[in-house]
Design a protein around this motif. Structure first.
Motif, mmCIF file in Angstrom:
data_model
loop_
_atom_site.group_PDB
_atom_site.id
_atom_site.type_symbol
_atom_site.label_atom_id
_atom_site.label_comp_id
_atom_site.label_asym_id
_atom_site.label_seq_id
_atom_site.Cartn_x
_atom_site.Cartn_y
_atom_site.Cartn_z
ATOM 1 N N ALA A 121 49.525 52.545 -9.602
ATOM 2 C CA ALA A 121 49.878 51.466 -8.687
ATOM 3 C C ALA A 121 49.539 50.083 -9.232
ATOM 4 C CB ALA A 121 49.176 51.676 -7.347
ATOM 5 N N ASN A 122 48.938 50.013 -10.412
ATOM 6 C CA ASN A 122 48.497 48.717 -10.949
ATOM 7 C C ASN A 122 49.644 47.718 -11.040
ATOM 8 O OD1 ASN A 122 45.923 49.676 -11.173
ATOM 9 N ND2 ASN A 122 45.938 49.912 -13.404
ATOM 10 N N GLY A 123 49.495 46.591 -10.362
ATOM 11 C CA GLY A 123 50.473 45.519 -10.426
ATOM 12 C C GLY A 123 51.750 45.743 -9.650
ATOM 13 N N LYS A 124 51.932 46.912 -9.056
ATOM 14 C CA LYS A 124 53.189 47.245 -8.394
ATOM 15 C C LYS A 124 53.224 46.740 -6.944
ATOM 16 C CE LYS A 124 54.428 51.191 -11.265
ATOM 17 N NZ LYS A 124 53.396 50.974 -12.272
ATOM 18 N N VAL A 125 54.420 46.396 -6.505
ATOM 19 C CA VAL A 125 54.633 45.915 -5.137
ATOM 20 C C VAL A 125 55.613 46.856 -4.439
ATOM 21 C CG1 VAL A 125 55.463 44.005 -3.713
ATOM 22 C CG2 VAL A 125 54.264 43.524 -5.861
ATOM 23 N N PRO A 126 55.242 47.408 -3.280
ATOM 24 C CA PRO A 126 56.147 48.329 -2.593
ATOM 25 C C PRO A 126 57.245 47.588 -1.820
ATOM 26 C CG PRO A 126 54.142 48.077 -1.323
ATOM 27 C CD PRO A 126 53.942 47.287 -2.594
ATOM 28 N N TYR A 127 58.411 48.188 -1.803
ATOM 29 C CA TYR A 127 59.520 47.730 -0.967
ATOM 30 C C TYR A 127 59.984 48.903 -0.124
ATOM 31 C CZ TYR A 127 60.091 43.277 -3.463
ATOM 32 O OH TYR A 127 59.895 42.021 -3.987
ATOM 33 N N TYR A 128 60.363 48.611 1.114
ATOM 34 C CA TYR A 128 60.755 49.656 2.040
ATOM 35 C C TYR A 128 62.254 49.552 2.311
ATOM 36 C CZ TYR A 128 55.738 49.525 2.472
ATOM 37 O OH TYR A 128 54.382 49.518 2.169
ATOM 38 N N ILE A 129 62.987 50.567 1.880
ATOM 39 C CA ILE A 129 64.433 50.614 2.073
ATOM 40 C C ILE A 129 64.701 51.375 3.366
ATOM 41 C CG2 ILE A 129 66.640 51.366 1.095
ATOM 42 C CD1 ILE A 129 65.222 51.309 -1.665
ATOM 43 N N ARG A 130 65.133 50.666 4.361
ATOM 44 C CA ARG A 130 65.362 51.272 5.674
ATOM 45 C C ARG A 130 66.858 51.558 5.834
ATOM 46 N NH1 ARG A 130 60.421 51.140 7.665
ATOM 47 N NH2 ARG A 130 59.052 49.403 7.079
ATOM 48 N N TYR A 131 67.141 52.771 6.312
ATOM 49 C CA TYR A 131 68.540 53.157 6.441
ATOM 50 C C TYR A 131 68.750 54.065 7.645
ATOM 51 C CZ TYR A 131 67.017 57.404 3.859
ATOM 52 O OH TYR A 131 66.373 58.544 3.443
ATOM 53 N N THR A 132 69.986 54.097 8.121
ATOM 54 C CA THR A 132 70.347 54.965 9.234
ATOM 55 C C THR A 132 71.380 55.982 8.770
ATOM 56 O OG1 THR A 132 72.147 53.523 10.009
ATOM 57 C CG2 THR A 132 69.945 53.129 10.912
ATOM 58 N N VAL A 133 71.345 57.136 9.410
ATOM 59 C CA VAL A 133 72.271 58.223 9.125
ATOM 60 C C VAL A 133 72.944 58.614 10.435
ATOM 61 C CG1 VAL A 133 72.511 60.579 8.274
ATOM 62 C CG2 VAL A 133 70.815 59.064 7.249
ATOM 63 N N LYS A 134 74.273 58.583 10.456
ATOM 64 C CA LYS A 134 75.021 58.976 11.653
ATOM 65 C C LYS A 134 75.909 60.167 11.327
ATOM 66 C CE LYS A 134 78.150 57.227 15.238
ATOM 67 N NZ LYS A 134 78.880 56.041 15.757
ATOM 68 N N ASN A 135 75.859 61.186 12.160
ATOM 69 C CA ASN A 135 76.705 62.358 11.976
ATOM 70 C C ASN A 135 78.111 62.017 12.481
ATOM 71 O OD1 ASN A 135 77.968 64.847 11.899
ATOM 72 N ND2 ASN A 135 76.248 65.965 12.815
ATOM 73 N N ILE A 136 79.070 61.951 11.559
ATOM 74 C CA ILE A 136 80.449 61.662 11.954
ATOM 75 C C ILE A 136 81.351 62.865 11.680
ATOM 76 C CG2 ILE A 136 80.243 59.158 11.673
ATOM 77 C CD1 ILE A 136 81.573 59.429 8.937
#
Length: 223
Positions: A121-136
């Protein structure tokens, strides 16, 4: 592809393993698992948000004009736009989903404290990828899991992924609930790690079948 994985133990501790992405099968298996280390005390707080997050058009939005039909390999979408994708895994062959990356949120290095990632984890920055899933589609997708979503750095290269096996309140990777039929929507999240504070995760890519980018194909992207 490099992925860091964590597993919660029965005693509330976490361990680490370096694994490949197998999330679309409904599980995540790792190898080279290391002994669990004690986690920091106290529940995880809310995620920090960065300016890189784009406005969401809402869960379950339909594909934008000009993007009707199944998304093609290499197709690019704006954050908040839905892509229609096939889901041909296991008992869910022939299923169809609308996948929408709704936001890319920047966290802080402090978010990784207590996960016992060590030098990883040294020097790393987390990013959160938020997504939705729809059953079509017409298939009941109860308990299916949609993974293979990863971050892209500003130059288009792949960001390192952090797979959490267990609960991580800042970024919940959710499977579909029971009764996930046509019209139902679920939210989920994937973690990407920027190598430094000077480098941002600027986009996201879905690279599951049939867009398998690890086999010289091109995934579908959002920016």
């Amino acid at each position: 592809m490099s992925t860091i994985s964590m597993r919660n133990t029965a005693l509330g501790a976490v361990g680490l393993a370096v694994v490949g992405s197998l999330a679309l099968t409904g599980c995540k298996n790792g190898n080279e698992e290391l002994p669990a280390q004690p986690a920091s005390s106290g529940p995880a707080g809310p995620a920090s948000h960065g300016a890189s997050a784009a406005p969401s058009t809402g869960a379950g939005s339909q594909p934008p004009a000009g993007a009707a039909g199944t998304a093609t390999s290499g197709q690019a979408f704006k954050i908040g736009e839905a892509a229609q994708i096939p889901y041909d895994y296991g008992d869910f062959k022939g299923s169809k989903l609308a996948l929408t990356v709704t936001a890319i949120e920047q966290g802080t290095p402090a978010d990784l404290e207590g996960l016992n990632l060590g030098d990883k984890a040294n020097g790393k920055v987390p990013y959160y990828i938020r997504y939705t899933v729809k059953n079509i589609g017409t298939t009941d997708m109860s308990y299916a899991s949609v993974g293979h979503v990863r971050g892209l750095l500003g130059d288009g290269t792949e960001a390192q992924s952090l797979a959490v096996i267990g609960k991580f309140e800042k970024c919940k990777d959710e499977s579909m609930p029971k009764g996930f039929a046509n019209g139902q929507t679920q939210t989920s999240c994937a973690i990407a790690l920027a190598p430094s504070a000077q480098t941002k995760v600027a986009g996201a890519e879905y690279w599951g079948n049939p867009y398998n980018a690890t086999s010289n194909g091109k995934g579908i992207t959002w920016k």
